[in-house]
Design a protein around this motif. Structure first.
Motif, PDB file in Angstrom:
ATOM      1  N   LYS A 223       0.262  15.429  13.183  1.00 41.40           N
ATOM      2  CA  LYS A 223      -0.853  15.085  12.969  1.00 41.40           C
ATOM      3  C   LYS A 223      -2.001  15.795  13.603  1.00 41.40           C
ATOM      4  O   LYS A 223      -2.988  16.376  13.319  1.00 41.40           O
ATOM      5  CB  LYS A 223      -1.180  13.755  12.816  1.00 41.40           C
ATOM      6  N   TYR A 226      -2.119  19.412  13.330  1.00 39.22           N
ATOM      7  CA  TYR A 226      -3.087  19.914  12.382  1.00 39.22           C
ATOM      8  C   TYR A 226      -4.334  19.701  12.664  1.00 39.22           C
ATOM      9  O   TYR A 226      -5.283  20.694  12.043  1.00 39.22           O
ATOM     10  CB  TYR A 226      -2.374  19.000  10.875  1.00 39.22           C
ATOM     11  N   ARG A 250      10.983  15.367   4.836  1.00 43.73           N
ATOM     12  CA  ARG A 250      10.266  15.007   3.778  1.00 43.73           C
ATOM     13  C   ARG A 250       9.371  13.764   3.829  1.00 43.73           C
ATOM     14  O   ARG A 250       8.338  13.938   3.266  1.00 43.73           O
ATOM     15  CB  ARG A 250      11.300  15.052   2.784  1.00 43.73           C
ATOM     16  N   LEU A 253       6.166  14.117   5.923  1.00 46.05           N
ATOM     17  CA  LEU A 253       5.131  15.178   5.325  1.00 46.05           C
ATOM     18  C   LEU A 253       4.595  14.525   4.061  1.00 46.05           C
ATOM     19  O   LEU A 253       3.410  14.430   3.871  1.00 46.05           O
ATOM     20  CB  LEU A 253       5.663  16.571   4.639  1.00 46.05           C
ATOM     21  N   ALA A 254       5.284  13.485   3.570  1.00 44.91           N
ATOM     22  CA  ALA A 254       4.862  12.612   2.572  1.00 44.91           C
ATOM     23  C   ALA A 254       3.859  11.692   3.223  1.00 44.91           C
ATOM     24  O   ALA A 254       2.706  11.335   2.556  1.00 44.91           O
ATOM     25  CB  ALA A 254       5.889  11.814   1.955  1.00 44.91           C
ATOM     26  N   THR A 256       1.933  12.340   5.582  1.00 42.22           N
ATOM     27  CA  THR A 256       0.754  13.137   6.184  1.00 42.22           C
ATOM     28  C   THR A 256      -0.241  13.605   5.277  1.00 42.22           C
ATOM     29  O   THR A 256      -1.400  13.949   5.342  1.00 42.22           O
ATOM     30  CB  THR A 256       1.322  14.162   7.057  1.00 42.22           C
ATOM     31  N   LYS A 257       0.376  13.546   3.786  1.00 38.89           N
ATOM     32  CA  LYS A 257      -0.476  13.814   2.731  1.00 38.89           C
ATOM     33  C   LYS A 257      -2.063  13.432   2.772  1.00 38.89           C
ATOM     34  O   LYS A 257      -2.994  14.050   2.403  1.00 38.89           O
ATOM     35  CB  LYS A 257       0.290  13.732   1.462  1.00 38.89           C
ATOM     36  N   ILE A 260      -4.012  15.350   5.113  1.00 42.42           N
ATOM     37  CA  ILE A 260      -4.343  16.645   4.972  1.00 42.42           C
ATOM     38  C   ILE A 260      -4.816  16.982   3.725  1.00 42.42           C
ATOM     39  O   ILE A 260      -4.958  16.446   2.560  1.00 42.42           O
ATOM     40  CB  ILE A 260      -2.962  17.597   5.230  1.00 42.42           C
ATOM     41  N   SER A 261      -5.455  18.539   3.561  1.00 39.98           N
ATOM     42  CA  SER A 261      -6.109  18.675   2.341  1.00 39.98           C
ATOM     43  C   SER A 261      -5.101  19.204   1.103  1.00 39.98           C
ATOM     44  O   SER A 261      -4.073  19.166   1.541  1.00 39.98           O
ATOM     45  CB  SER A 261      -7.193  19.832   2.539  1.00 39.98           C
ATOM     46  N   SER A 262      -5.694  19.012  -0.046  1.00 36.76           N
ATOM     47  CA  SER A 262      -4.876  19.331  -1.056  1.00 36.76           C
ATOM     48  C   SER A 262      -4.205  20.694  -1.139  1.00 36.76           C
ATOM     49  O   SER A 262      -3.275  21.131  -1.268  1.00 36.76           O
ATOM     50  CB  SER A 262      -5.301  19.106  -2.554  1.00 36.76           C
ATOM     51  N   SER A 265      -1.346  21.048   1.170  1.00 36.04           N
ATOM     52  CA  SER A 265      -0.124  20.602   0.742  1.00 36.04           C
ATOM     53  C   SER A 265       0.500  21.551  -0.279  1.00 36.04           C
ATOM     54  O   SER A 265       1.740  21.537  -0.440  1.00 36.04           O
ATOM     55  CB  SER A 265      -0.725  19.141  -0.017  1.00 36.04           C
ATOM     56  N   SER A 266      -0.478  22.155  -0.918  1.00 33.56           N
ATOM     57  CA  SER A 266       0.079  23.238  -2.075  1.00 33.56           C
ATOM     58  C   SER A 266       0.720  24.482  -1.391  1.00 33.56           C
ATOM     59  O   SER A 266       1.672  25.131  -1.987  1.00 33.56           O
ATOM     60  CB  SER A 266      -1.223  23.658  -2.615  1.00 33.56           C
TER      61      SER A 266
END
Length: 330
Positions: A223, A226, A250, A253-254, A256-257, A260-262, A265-266
């Motif tokens: 975190k 980022y 996994r 990262l789930a 931290t969603k 973080i911005s969308s 994530s994409s």
């Protein structure tokens, strides 16, 4: 003429002497002292000699401080502190110092002297970087075994887009006493190195394979990475590829969603093998550690064995299904 009396003769003699000494400016003391009770002397006065006093005002200041001849002192014959007392004290001081230094030599090793080359190496132990308009210092000595965690993997696309490889297998074990200190310096090293490597668009290849749980970076560390990444680096990041993802990474990262911005994530993609990675990026300059290559081979063999076993099981199942209808018809 009558002869002068005794008193008159003495007075004349005394006056003669006074007149003679007056020329010199001071009276001469009498040489005799008449005694009372002499026969034929009616009355005699007792005369005492006065000390010689200089009444001259012409003496200089140097004459006032002149010492008599009998008070002259030969300084060379005197014992000075350097020759007498101080010498003895020096001997007394040197002996305990010598014994003390010998005891120190037995317990404490001497400090080694550095050569010019060693001094230049020591100057490279610390690196000053600026992250987020703040100056930070990195202890390069503490992260020396872990600097392979980030490397440059060449370019892709039009030749200006960099490939940054992050190998988690080179991270330190979390059970180390200095783990937090190492991760703090390693964090600054990764961020500062990333800013130097990236000029335009870039992608990050995160090699998660062959990384035990004790070496996987924690949620707070990811975190912070980022959050500390410059806005330019966030915007120019085109892809974040995770090779050999585990359930733990996994999950992280789930979690931290929400932070973080969308858009970021994409950009995250999961790749299960190095063969799939070769289909996405050029691998000519991408350094893959040997432990990850071995794990990739083991996973590939395990997948092939799983396919063969599933194929064999699938080939046996149709025969059983065919045999069952025949048995039911009979």
């Amino acid at each position: 003429m009558d002869s002068p009396s005794g008193d008159e003769g003495m007075d004349q003699t005394h006056e003669h002497k006074m007149s003679f000494e007056g020329a010199e400016g001071r009276p001469a003391p009498p040489t005799s002292l008449p005694l009372q009770g002499q026969v034929g002397v009616a009355s005699q006065r007792k005369k005492l000699s006065a000390p010689r006093i200089s009444l001259s005002l012409d003496q200089s200041e140097d004459d006032l401080f002149d010492t008599p001849d009998d008070l002259d002192i030969n300084v060379d014959d005197l014992d000075t502190p350097d020759e007498a007392d101080y010498t003895d004290h020096e001997i007394d001081w040197e002996e305990p110092q010598a014994s003390q230094s010998e005891s120190v030599k037995e317990t404490v090793e001497p400090i080694p002297t550095y050569s010019a080359q060693e001094e230049r190496q020591d100057s490279k132990l610390w690196r000053t970087v600026i992250i987020g308009e703040q100056e930070h210092r990195i202890n390069m000595k503490s992260i020396e075994p872990y600097q392979k965690v980030i490397s440059h993997g060449g370019y892709y696309g039009n030749g200006a887009n960099a490939i940054i490889v992050f190998a988690a297998c080179f991270l330190p074990d979390s059970d180390r006493e200095d783990y937090h200190e190492i991760m703090e310096n390693l964090f600054l090293y990764v961020i500062s190195t990333l800013e130097l490597m990236v000029a335009e668009d870039y992608m990050i290849v995160y090699l998660n394979g062959a990384t035990p749980h004790r070496r996987t970076p924690g949620f707070n560390w990811l975190k912070r990475c980022y959050q500390m990444i410059d806005r330019r680096l966030r915007k120019n990041l085109k892809s974040f590829i995770i090779v050999h993802p585990s359930w733990f990474i996994r999950t992280i990262l789930a979690i931290t969603k929400p932070f973080i911005s969308s858009k970021f994530s994409s950009k995250i993609k999961y790749v299960n093998s190095l063969a799939e990675l070769k289909e996405l990026i050029p691998m000519e300059y991408v350094h893959i550690p040997e432990c990850i290559i071995r794990q990739d081979e083991e996973l590939r063999e395990a997948a092939e064995n799983s396919k063969i076993s599933s194929f064999l099981q699938g080939s046996e199942n149709p025969q059983e299904s065919i045999a069952q209808p025949n048995a039911s018809s009979s």
